[in-house]
Scaffold this motif. Sequence first.
Motif, short mmCIF file in Angstrom:
data_model
loop_
_atom_site.label_atom_id
_atom_site.label_comp_id
_atom_site.label_asym_id
_atom_site.label_seq_id
_atom_site.Cartn_x
_atom_site.Cartn_y
_atom_site.Cartn_z
N GLY A 117 44.26 50.16 18.18
CA GLY A 117 44.76 51.25 19.13
C GLY A 117 45.21 52.63 18.35
O GLY A 117 45.47 52.60 17.03
N HIS A 118 45.69 53.46 19.29
CA HIS A 118 46.43 54.66 18.73
C HIS A 118 47.82 54.12 18.52
O HIS A 118 48.59 53.73 19.36
CB HIS A 118 46.26 55.70 19.67
N PHE A 119 48.44 55.06 17.48
CA PHE A 119 50.08 54.76 17.26
C PHE A 119 50.57 55.93 17.15
O PHE A 119 50.03 56.86 16.26
CB PHE A 119 50.15 54.09 15.98
N ALA A 120 51.46 56.43 17.98
CA ALA A 120 52.26 57.68 17.76
C ALA A 120 53.56 57.52 17.54
O ALA A 120 54.44 56.69 17.79
CB ALA A 120 51.97 58.44 19.21
N LEU A 121 53.97 58.19 16.53
CA LEU A 121 55.37 58.38 16.05
C LEU A 121 56.01 59.52 16.28
O LEU A 121 55.67 60.73 16.12
CB LEU A 121 55.38 58.11 14.34
N VAL A 122 57.31 59.28 16.93
CA VAL A 122 58.22 60.52 17.40
C VAL A 122 59.40 60.66 16.55
O VAL A 122 59.96 59.49 16.72
CB VAL A 122 58.33 60.31 18.78
N ASP A 123 59.57 61.92 15.84
CA ASP A 123 60.57 61.84 14.85
C ASP A 123 61.09 63.20 14.67
O ASP A 123 60.28 64.03 14.93
CB ASP A 123 60.44 60.79 13.94
N LEU A 124 62.05 63.48 13.78
CA LEU A 124 62.49 64.49 13.22
C LEU A 124 61.57 64.98 12.30
O LEU A 124 60.90 64.06 11.52
CB LEU A 124 63.99 64.56 12.66
N PRO A 125 61.03 66.14 12.05
CA PRO A 125 60.26 66.65 11.16
C PRO A 125 60.42 66.08 9.75
O PRO A 125 59.36 65.86 9.00
CB PRO A 125 60.33 68.17 11.23
N GLU A 126 61.71 66.16 9.17
CA GLU A 126 61.85 65.68 8.00
C GLU A 126 61.55 63.95 7.81
O GLU A 126 60.95 63.62 6.55
CB GLU A 126 63.25 65.92 7.56
N LEU A 139 48.13 52.89 4.73
CA LEU A 139 47.44 52.38 6.21
C LEU A 139 46.65 53.82 6.28
O LEU A 139 46.49 54.34 7.20
CB LEU A 139 48.33 52.07 7.24
N PRO A 140 45.65 53.98 5.13
CA PRO A 140 44.98 55.36 5.31
C PRO A 140 44.09 55.35 6.37
O PRO A 140 43.85 56.59 6.83
CB PRO A 140 44.34 55.45 4.00
N ASN A 141 43.41 54.37 6.86
CA ASN A 141 42.44 54.54 8.19
C ASN A 141 43.12 54.22 9.49
O ASN A 141 42.46 54.10 10.31
CB ASN A 141 41.36 53.43 7.86
N ALA A 142 44.58 54.01 9.81
CA ALA A 142 44.86 53.69 10.98
C ALA A 142 44.99 55.23 11.97
O ALA A 142 44.96 56.32 11.39
CB ALA A 142 46.53 53.37 10.68
N LEU A 143 44.64 54.83 13.09
CA LEU A 143 44.71 55.96 14.14
C LEU A 143 46.22 56.22 14.63
O LEU A 143 46.83 55.52 15.34
CB LEU A 143 44.02 55.47 15.43
N VAL A 144 46.98 57.39 13.71
CA VAL A 144 48.31 57.78 13.86
C VAL A 144 48.36 58.96 14.05
O VAL A 144 47.76 59.86 13.68
CB VAL A 144 48.86 57.25 12.69
N SER A 145 49.16 59.51 14.96
CA SER A 145 49.53 60.95 15.24
C SER A 145 51.13 60.97 15.32
O SER A 145 52.03 59.97 15.23
CB SER A 145 49.18 61.29 16.66
N TYR A 146 51.63 62.12 14.92
CA TYR A 146 52.82 62.40 14.78
C TYR A 146 53.33 63.42 15.63
O TYR A 146 52.84 64.54 16.05
CB TYR A 146 53.24 62.57 13.35
N ALA A 147 54.88 63.56 16.10
CA ALA A 147 55.17 64.38 17.02
C ALA A 147 56.69 64.37 17.11
O ALA A 147 57.65 63.39 16.82
CB ALA A 147 54.89 64.07 18.70
N SER A 148 57.44 65.54 17.07
CA SER A 148 58.72 65.84 17.09
C SER A 148 59.59 65.61 18.52
O SER A 148 60.63 65.48 18.43
CB SER A 148 59.21 67.26 16.56
N THR A 149 58.74 65.59 19.56
CA THR A 149 59.22 65.60 20.68
C THR A 149 58.32 64.46 21.56
O THR A 149 57.11 64.53 21.49
CB THR A 149 59.44 66.58 21.72
N LEU A 150 58.78 63.65 22.41
CA LEU A 150 58.14 62.83 23.35
C LEU A 150 57.09 63.28 24.29
O LEU A 150 55.98 62.84 24.30
CB LEU A 150 59.12 61.73 24.09
N SER A 151 57.39 64.46 24.55
CA SER A 151 56.57 65.37 25.45
C SER A 151 55.27 65.90 24.95
O SER A 151 54.37 66.17 25.55
CB SER A 151 57.32 66.49 25.96
#
Length: 245
Positions: A117-126, A139-151
Motif C-alpha cells: 500500500g501507500h506509505f506517507a512519511l511526515v518529517d522536517l524538510p531536512e 526501495l525504488p518501486n515503493a508507493l511513498v509520499s513525503y510531507a512536512s505536516t500531517l495535514s
Amino acid sequence: MAFWDNRVKSLSKSFKASKDIFLANKDVSRVMQTHNVGAIDKLINYLNDPDVIVKIKDPRFGSPSTHKGLTLQSARNAVYRKIMANFFNLSTINHVTDFGGGYGNNCRVWNNLGYTGHFALVDLPEVIEIQKHYISNVLPNALVSYASTLSDVKIEQSKSLFFATYSLSETSLEIREKAMDNIKEYDYIFIAHNDSFPVYGQNNSVNNNNYFDKMKMNFSDQFEFFDFTDKIYKKNASYVIGRKK
C-alpha cells in the motif's frame, strides 16, 4: 518538532558530506541509529520468526551498524508490527502514515514483509531529504509520499494507520494539538512514547503519560483502545493502540 530545532542543521550538513555512508557518520547516527547488541538480541527473541528476520535484514547502503544482520531500528519496527497484529488486521491496511520516520527504515521493513500500500512519511524538510535518498536506493518501486505536516497527507485508501514511535511525543504541545484532528481520521493508531519529554522553550517537561491518557479519553467516542505492557527491553515505554469503532 522542537526537539530537532538545534540538531537539524548539523544533521543535514553531515548527511550531505557522506550521503552513501551517512549512517556511519557519528552526527547522523547519534540521532537516527541507536546501536545496542543486547537490545537487538531481545527483539529477535521476541520476534521468534526466522523468516521475518531474513526478510528484514538491512542492506549495506548507508553503512548501518548491524548485529546478526539487523539494525536496532529494523528489529524494533518488526516488533511493532508483531504487537499491532494482536489488535489490528494488518492485511486490511493500505495506507500508513509514519510521523517522524527517521531515515525511512520502517517503510523498508513494511514493504519487505509484503506491504504493497501507500506509505506517507511526515518529517522536517531536512530529514525528508535523507528519507528520499535512502528509500530511492533501497526501495525504488515503493508507493511513498513525503510531507512536512500531517495535514498535507492525503488518505485515499480505505484502511489507514497513524504510526508515531517516539516522535509525536517529542514535539511541542502546539504541534501535538494541531495533529489531533488529523489523527482522528485514521482507522488505526499506534503511538509509542516515554514517560516524559522536555519541550524546549518551556520551563517544564511534558508528562507524556498524562497527555496520552487524556488523548485516549478525548478519542474514546470514536476509538477502542487496548492495553499493552512492553516487557521486551524498554522499561519506560508506553503505547497508545487504538482501533476505530
